[in-house]
Write an enzyme that holds these catalytic residues in place. Structure first.
Site, PDB file in Angstrom:
ATOM      1  N   ILE A 596      -1.677  -5.622  12.602  1.00  0.00           N
ATOM      2  CA  ILE A 596      -0.679  -4.860  11.829  1.00  0.00           C
ATOM      3  C   ILE A 596      -1.320  -4.027  10.726  1.00  0.00           C
ATOM      4  O   ILE A 596      -0.629  -3.380   9.949  1.00  0.00           O
ATOM      5  CB  ILE A 596       0.371  -5.805  11.210  1.00  0.00           C
ATOM      6  CG1 ILE A 596      -0.291  -6.868  10.341  1.00  0.00           C
ATOM      7  CG2 ILE A 596       1.237  -6.423  12.282  1.00  0.00           C
ATOM      8  CD1 ILE A 596       0.702  -7.758   9.597  1.00  0.00           C
ATOM      9  N   GLY A 600     -11.149  -2.103   4.549  1.00  0.00           N
ATOM     10  CA  GLY A 600     -12.586  -2.199   4.406  1.00  0.00           C
ATOM     11  C   GLY A 600     -13.111  -3.617   4.460  1.00  0.00           C
ATOM     12  O   GLY A 600     -14.298  -3.840   4.701  1.00  0.00           O
ATOM     13  N   GLY A 602     -11.409  -6.303   6.227  1.00  0.00           N
ATOM     14  CA  GLY A 602     -10.988  -7.083   7.374  1.00  0.00           C
ATOM     15  C   GLY A 602      -9.816  -6.467   8.101  1.00  0.00           C
ATOM     16  O   GLY A 602      -9.315  -5.402   7.737  1.00  0.00           O
ATOM     17  N   ASP A 718      -8.626  -3.275  -6.769  1.00  0.00           N
ATOM     18  CA  ASP A 718      -8.353  -2.409  -5.616  1.00  0.00           C
ATOM     19  C   ASP A 718      -6.859  -2.145  -5.478  1.00  0.00           C
ATOM     20  O   ASP A 718      -6.293  -2.250  -4.393  1.00  0.00           O
ATOM     21  CB  ASP A 718      -8.903  -3.050  -4.333  1.00  0.00           C
ATOM     22  CG  ASP A 718      -8.992  -2.041  -3.179  1.00  0.00           C
ATOM     23  OD1 ASP A 718      -8.869  -0.833  -3.451  1.00  0.00           O
ATOM     24  OD2 ASP A 718      -9.178  -2.459  -2.033  1.00  0.00           O
TER      25      ASP A 718
END
Length: 892
Positions: A596, A600, A602, A718
């Protein structure tokens, strides 16, 4: 004599002005008694107009209009002498006419705001009596008739908005007398005739909008005499002849002349416009070539020149206009190759070059356009193979390469375009089989692969194209059964014609029957050989599995969470460990059909556990040396994150680390990422302003919790629209702590770079010192993305251009109207919601300041977002970005 004057409307108006002024100043009245009398007269005039309004709603809105002191009434502001100076009732749904409004009673009125109501009828000639008026907003009503010629007597008027009505007839030339006019908006009416040349004499004009009318003839020749024109739109009319002289309009910010019959040479009639942000000249008869100077417009975000007669090549210098987000040069006469320099346009999300004479191959450099959502290169002479790098366009919604000369097989990497909705590769020379990876395009709605050289069976994996509604695979060499899904079964017979032997339950196709006798004989041979070979292979597999299980039984599977956190295991039914096989089975051994999302760090899979609960499993990429990360540090951080409990943070249930792979198990959030919801128009339209404001509040609350309510504090590092997920109620949930680190009070927090390009704070370009202000900056970017509907790109670059000084927005961004910057796919916000949008942008700008210490903390931001919004200083449509910038950002 008087009777003959009264037969002329404007003469009647002048006579009325004389009579009114004579009786308005009795010779022996004192100043005090005059002011009192004037106040009573104003109150009487307003009450008379109120009484004339049609419905109960209008009367209820004006329920505060009682007594003889209008200065305290809703929408009324008085000057120091007690006279009505501002009359402001926008967005109140008032229904009625202006015929009972006594304009002569308001000689000191400066501003009249009646926009966005339900007023109808004509504007009385007596409006010219408001000789002190500076601002007049009568737009977005149902007014009809002619624009009164008397309006030209309003010599002090600076803003005139009459757009969004049903005015007819021509523009009165008397408007040329309003020499102080800065904004003239007449768009979206039924005005006709030619535009008076006198408008070209308005040297103070900053904004001129004439679009969506029935004007004919030439545009005024001199529109830039004052050199101040910023916004000029005359789209959707019937203007013909040459483009007006715009070479001296160096102040231009927005230019729309689309959908007319204008002529001229685009390389001669246009100059250099350093501030130009948006240009749309589509659907005209323009000629000439695109020259190098178009690459000099560094602030240009949208370049639309389609449906003209432009020749020559696409200049490579266009790659220097790095702010470009939209390029539409379709339906022209362009030739040559696509310049590789376009790969430098990192903010580009729409590239339309179809219906030209372009040739050569698609440059590999185009893969650098990571933000691309729409790519249309159809109907050219492009050749070579379709580059597999197209699979890098993770945001691509539409891909059209039809009617070209592409050869080679369809790259399987197209299957990585998980949000792709429309795919058209028809009318090429593509051989080979349809790649089974296309079945991964769960969002695909339209697929056209017709008129190629495709052969073989249709892959069974295409049964997963659950969103497919429109299909065409005709004129190929395909055979065998079609997938049993709606998109294939309900397709017309024309979608399958001229193939080798398709069969199935669809219009015009034969049922799939038994194979021919020849195929039967081949099948017998296969049925004999296959079991023998299969038995041998099965024996080898069993031996390998026994050895593998023996080795793995000696490994210890990492526990998920701690015994003190029983909620971490509620989905498992275990207290301490998880059987690795549970996740393997739930994800079908990490089958790509269950994917889905990817990032970067996984790939994320959807998994349904034996208990029936759905979770998200993030399988981490291995480290470069193939080993595991520092296990102790990793384990400690995971334990810390498992204990987080906040409504706006995705719950982490646990983790598992094995030699072959490691994964994290998260709460499953239904609607997916904020980025995906903003990129698809139908989803974006469901995200109304109230929901968007709540998304921003949710992200702020999550970050405030991480920074101030966790011990030690946590920096996410992030924050991006990809890492904000929306649940079924559009509540925001911050996710993906793959780069999160504990903020130790005694640590300098120097670390390697982590984060998403376009969201990271500018100081990380020259230092790796990480603190909570990095999250604050990223929050500012995401907030602007929520409001604009797209990544803000260059809009924020000038605010954070210098890491050590307060920098200012460029002049062009300062003058941009907020209403033109926000997401255009949903209606403009109103009332309290408009106040929320304005104030949230103020907060975002403060978060984007260059100097980290100047940014607010997330606790301060979260507190401001729950406080009562202050009222707007002026109409929402008048607010510029300059009005919203923090004081530290507007110096210089």
């Amino acid at each position: 004599m008087i009777m003959s004057l009264l037969q002329k409307p404007f003469s009647k108006f002048l006579l009325l002005m004389f009579i009114t002024s004579f009786f308005a100043f009795p010779p022996n009245s004192s100043a005090t008694s005059f002011a009192a009398a004037e106040g009573n007269e104003e109150a009487e005039a307003l009450l008379k107009w109120k009484a004339s309004l049609d419905d109960n709603h209008s009367q209820a809105v004006l329920s505060s209009w009682v007594g003889s002191s209008p200065c305290k009434w809703l929408g009324i502001t008085c000057d120091n002498s007690g006279s009505v100076a501002h009359f402001s009732l926008p967005h109140f749904g008032l229904r009625g006419t202006l015929h009972s409004f006594n304009f002569s009673s308001f000689p000191h009125l400066l501003a009249l705001y009646l926009r966005n109501n339900s007023l109808y009828g004509t504007i009385p000639l007596e409006i010219g009596l408001l000789t002190s008026l500076n601002v007049l907003y009568l737009d977005k009503n149902h007014l009809t008739g002619l624009i009164p010629v008397s309006i030209g007597t309003l010599k002090h008027l600076s803003i005139l908005h009459l757009g969004g009505n049903n005015f007819s007839g021509s523009i009165p030339s008397s408007i040329g007398n309003m020499t102080m006019l800065t904004r003239l908006v007449l768009n979206e009416n039924n005005l006709s005739g030619s535009v008076p040349q006198e408008i070209g004499h308005l040297e103070s004009l900053v904004e001129l909008k004439l679009s969506s009318n029935n004007f004919i003839g030439h545009l005024p020749r001199d529109l830039c005499l004052g050199g101040l024109l910023v916004n000029f739109t005359a789209a959707n009319n019937h203007f013909s002849g040459p483009i007006p002289s715009l070479r001296n309009c160096t102040s231009l910010f927005r230019l729309r002349l689309d959908r007319n019959q204008l002529t001229g040479n685009i390389s001669i009639d246009f100059g250099l416009y350093p501030n130009l942000n948006y240009v749309d000249l589509t659907h005209n008869d323009l000629s000439g070539e695109l020259t190098w100077k178009w690459g000099g417009f560094h602030n240009l975000k949208s370049l639309k020149l389609s449906n003209n007669n432009i020749t020559g090549e696409i200049p490579s210098e266009l790659g220097k206009a790095t702010g470009l987000q939209i390029i539409d040069l379709s339906s022209n006469l362009l030739k040559g190759t696509i310049p590789k320099e376009l790969g430098q346009l990192k903010a580009l999300f729409n590239l339309a070059l179809h219906n030209n004479h372009l040739s050569g191959v698609l440059p590999v450099e185009i893969q650098m356009l990571s933000q691309l959502q729409f790519l249309n290169l159809a109907s050219n002479n492009l050749g070579g193979s379709i580059p597999k790098q197209l699979g890098e366009y993770s945001n691509l919604l539409q891909l059209n390469l039809s009617h070209n000369k592409f050869i080679g097989s369809i790259p399987s990497e197209i299957g990585f375009l998980h949000v792709l909705g429309n795919l058209d590769l028809s009318e090429n020379l593509l051989p080979g089989e349809i790649p089974s990876q296309i079945g991964q395009l769960k969002q695909l709605e339209t697929m056209n692969l017709s008129h190629n050289k495709l052969s073989g069976l249709i892959p069974a994996a295409l049964i997963d194209l659950v969103s497919l509604t429109t299909l065409d695979i005709s004129y190929n060499e395909l055979e065998g059964p079609i997938p049993k899904i709606k998109g294939f079964i309900e397709a017309p017979f024309e979608a399958f014609i001229n193939n080798s032997g398709l069969c199935g339950n669809a219009s015009g196709l034969k049922p799939c029957t038994l194979l021919t006798s020849r195929r039967k004989s081949n099948k017998i041979i296969i049925l004999i050989l296959f079991p023998l070979l299969g038995s041998l292979l099965l024996l080898l597999i069993m031996v390998g599995c026994l050895y593998f299980l023996h080795q793995r039984s000696r490994e210890r599977i990492s526990c998920l969470g701690e015994r003190q956190s029983p909620h971490s295991f509620g989905v498992w039914g275990h207290e301490e460990e998880i059987l690795h096989e549970t996740i393997i089975q739930a994800t079908n051994n990490f089958n790509f059909n269950n994917c889905i999302g990817k990032g970067g760090y996984g790939i994320v899979y959807r998994a349904m556990l034996p208990t029936g609960q759905v979770v998200a499993v993030k399988k981490l990429h291995p480290s470069r040396d193939g080993g595991l990360m520092n296990f102790k540090t990793f384990r400690n951080e995971i334990r810390m994150l498992i204990d987080i409990r906040h409504r706006n943070i995705v719950k982490l249930y646990g983790f598992c680390t094995l030699i072959e792979h490691s994964f994290l198990v998260y709460e499953f959030i239904e609607r997916g990422s904020l980025k995906m919801n903003l990129s698809r128009e139908e989803h974006a339209m469901e995200l109304d302003w109230n929901r968007r404001l709540n998304v921003v509040k949710g992200v702020a609350n999550a970050l405030s919790y991480l920074h101030y309510d966790c011990s030690p504090p946590i920096i996410h590092r992030d924050i991006s629209s990809s890492n904000v997920l929306l649940d079924s109620e559009y509540e925001a949930h911050v996710s993906d702590f793959g780069t999160a680190r504990l903020l130790m009070p005694d640590s300098t927090n120097w670390t390697s770079f982590a984060g998403t390009f376009g969201y990271t704070a500018p100081e990380l370009a020259y230092t790796m010192r990480v603190n909570e202000k990095c999250d604050v900056y990223s929050f500012g970017v995401v907030t602007m993305e929520v409001i604009m509907g797209m990544h803000p790109g260059d809009l924020i670059s000038s605010l954070s251009a210098s890491a050590f000084s307060s920098s200012s927005f460029s002049q062009i961004n300062q003058h941009a109207l907020l209403k033109d910057v926000i997401d255009q796919r949903i209606p403009l916000p109103e009332n309290r919601v408009a106040e929320g949008v304005v104030n949230i942008i103020k907060i975002a700008f403060a978060c984007l300041l260059a100097i980290p210490q100047s940014r607010p903390t997330m606790r301060q931001v979260a507190s401001q977002l729950i406080a009562r919004w202050p009222p707007l200083p002026k109409s929402f449509s008048e607010i510029t970005l300059e009005d919203l910038m923090p004081q530290t950002a507007v110096t210089g």
